[in-house]
Design a protein around this motif. Structure first.
Motif, short mmCIF file in Angstrom:
data_model
loop_
_atom_site.label_atom_id
_atom_site.label_comp_id
_atom_site.label_asym_id
_atom_site.label_seq_id
_atom_site.Cartn_x
_atom_site.Cartn_y
_atom_site.Cartn_z
N VAL A 153 0.86 -1.18 0.00
CA VAL A 153 0.00 0.00 0.00
C VAL A 153 0.90 1.24 0.00
O VAL A 153 1.81 1.35 0.82
CB VAL A 153 -0.93 0.01 1.23
CG1 VAL A 153 -1.72 1.31 1.30
CG2 VAL A 153 -1.88 -1.18 1.16
N TYR A 162 -3.40 0.99 -3.68
CA TYR A 162 -3.50 -0.42 -3.27
C TYR A 162 -3.28 -1.31 -4.49
O TYR A 162 -3.97 -1.15 -5.50
CB TYR A 162 -4.87 -0.70 -2.65
CG TYR A 162 -5.02 -2.12 -2.17
CD1 TYR A 162 -4.46 -2.53 -0.96
CD2 TYR A 162 -5.71 -3.06 -2.92
CE1 TYR A 162 -4.59 -3.83 -0.51
CE2 TYR A 162 -5.85 -4.37 -2.49
CZ TYR A 162 -5.28 -4.75 -1.28
OH TYR A 162 -5.41 -6.04 -0.85
N ARG A 194 -3.12 -1.22 -10.13
CA ARG A 194 -3.25 -0.56 -8.84
C ARG A 194 -4.51 0.30 -8.82
O ARG A 194 -4.97 0.80 -9.85
CB ARG A 194 -2.05 0.36 -8.55
CG ARG A 194 -0.74 -0.35 -8.34
CD ARG A 194 0.34 0.65 -7.96
NE ARG A 194 0.10 1.20 -6.63
CZ ARG A 194 0.51 0.63 -5.49
NH1 ARG A 194 1.19 -0.50 -5.52
NH2 ARG A 194 0.27 1.20 -4.33
#
Length: 290
Positions: free
Chosen positions: A109, A144, A151
């Motif tokens: 993350v 994320y 992503r």
């Protein structure tokens, strides 16, 4: 685990996509004393992952112009991306800073933030522009990973904007005067009134490029949306898509196709459309020369 050629090459591709290395080679060696085990070693050759630039000049309308920028994708070997830029002239001052930690957590993350400031000084006798804008604000973004190549990013932002119009401004600019978004330039008696915009933004990105820098094959695309929070002084939204694809012809020749598309509009009870300074423009810096 089982040694699989496909996964071994996949790891090499992931290293290449980082953009930190000029070359990645794989060396498979047998483990001493074992008949069914191997060690897989990846050797990398680092390359510059940042840039630094400076400019100094003189323009009749802006006077002396100074600019400096620094961008580093692997700051101090941490993998963090840091950039800073400053531009100064008689008519404009701007500062920009951004920081991204791609591994804010162990599962990939990311967290990033940016701040910006821009101030413009013009008057009725200035030929540089018929309108001016001061702005400052910042953004906070989290990303994320949903796969090795895709992503999702989400963020919030704030911007304070002040726009000045003159008698030479276009109709689009003067249309906003009725909404109290713009104050007319009036020599030394200029009256200023700013407005605040809070926004949410989200994006999806995908990249199968074979290298992070100077790719020769693969695709990269992104889809993003920005919407101002209801109740902000400006209520609007923008959707943008960007895509590119590389076709290798020979070892030295590659065809690259690229597209950028965008759409935006206002919303709410007093919908006045997309603010003119949020319009999409063709040409200029970052596009067609001239």
């Amino acid at each position: 685990s089982w040694a699989k050629g496909r996964l071994i090459e996949h790891s090499k591709s992931r290293l290449d996509r980082l953009g930190f290395f000029k070359g990645v080679t794989i060396d498979t060696q047998k483990v001493a004393g074992e008949s069914d085990q191997v060690d897989i070693n990846y050797s990398v050759e680092e390359q510059p992952s940042g840039s630094i630039g400076a400019s100094l000049g003189y323009q009749d309308s802006s006077g002396f112009v100074f600019g400096a920028n620094v961008s580093q994708s692997n700051f101090l070997g941490t993998g963090n991306r840091v950039s800073f830029a400053v531009n100064q002239s008689d008519t404009q001052t701007s500062y920009n800073f951004s920081f991204v930690d791609p591994y804010y957590t162990l599962d990939g993350v990311s967290r990033g933030y940016s701040v910006f400031f821009k101030e413009t000084e013009i008057d009725e006798s200035n030929d540089l522009s018929s309108w001016a804008m001061d702005r400052f604000g910042g953004n906070l973004t989290f990303g994320y990973p949903i796969s090795d190549t895709q992503r999702l990013n989400f963020g919030v932002g704030y911007e304070n904007t002040k726009v000045f119009a003159s008698a030479r401004s276009s109709l689009d600019v003067h249309t906003f005067i009725g909404y109290d978004y713009i104050d007319r330039l009036d020599g030394a008696n200029t009256q200023n009134e700013s407005f605040d915009t809070f926004s949410f933004n989200g994006s999806w990105s995908s990249s199968t490029l074979n290298r992070g820098i100077f790719a020769t094959k693969g695709t990269a695309q992104s889809l993003s949306m920005e919407v101002s929070v209801p109740g902000s002084d400006l209520e609007f939204y923008k959707v943008k898509y960007s895509g590119q694809i590389y076709f290798p012809l020979t070892r030295t020749w590659v065809i690259r196709l690229q597209t950028d598309m965008g759409y935006g509009d206002g919303y709410g009870d007093e919908n006045s459309g997309l603010p003119f300074f949020e319009n999409f423009y063709a040409g200029g810096f970052g596009s067609v020369r001239g």
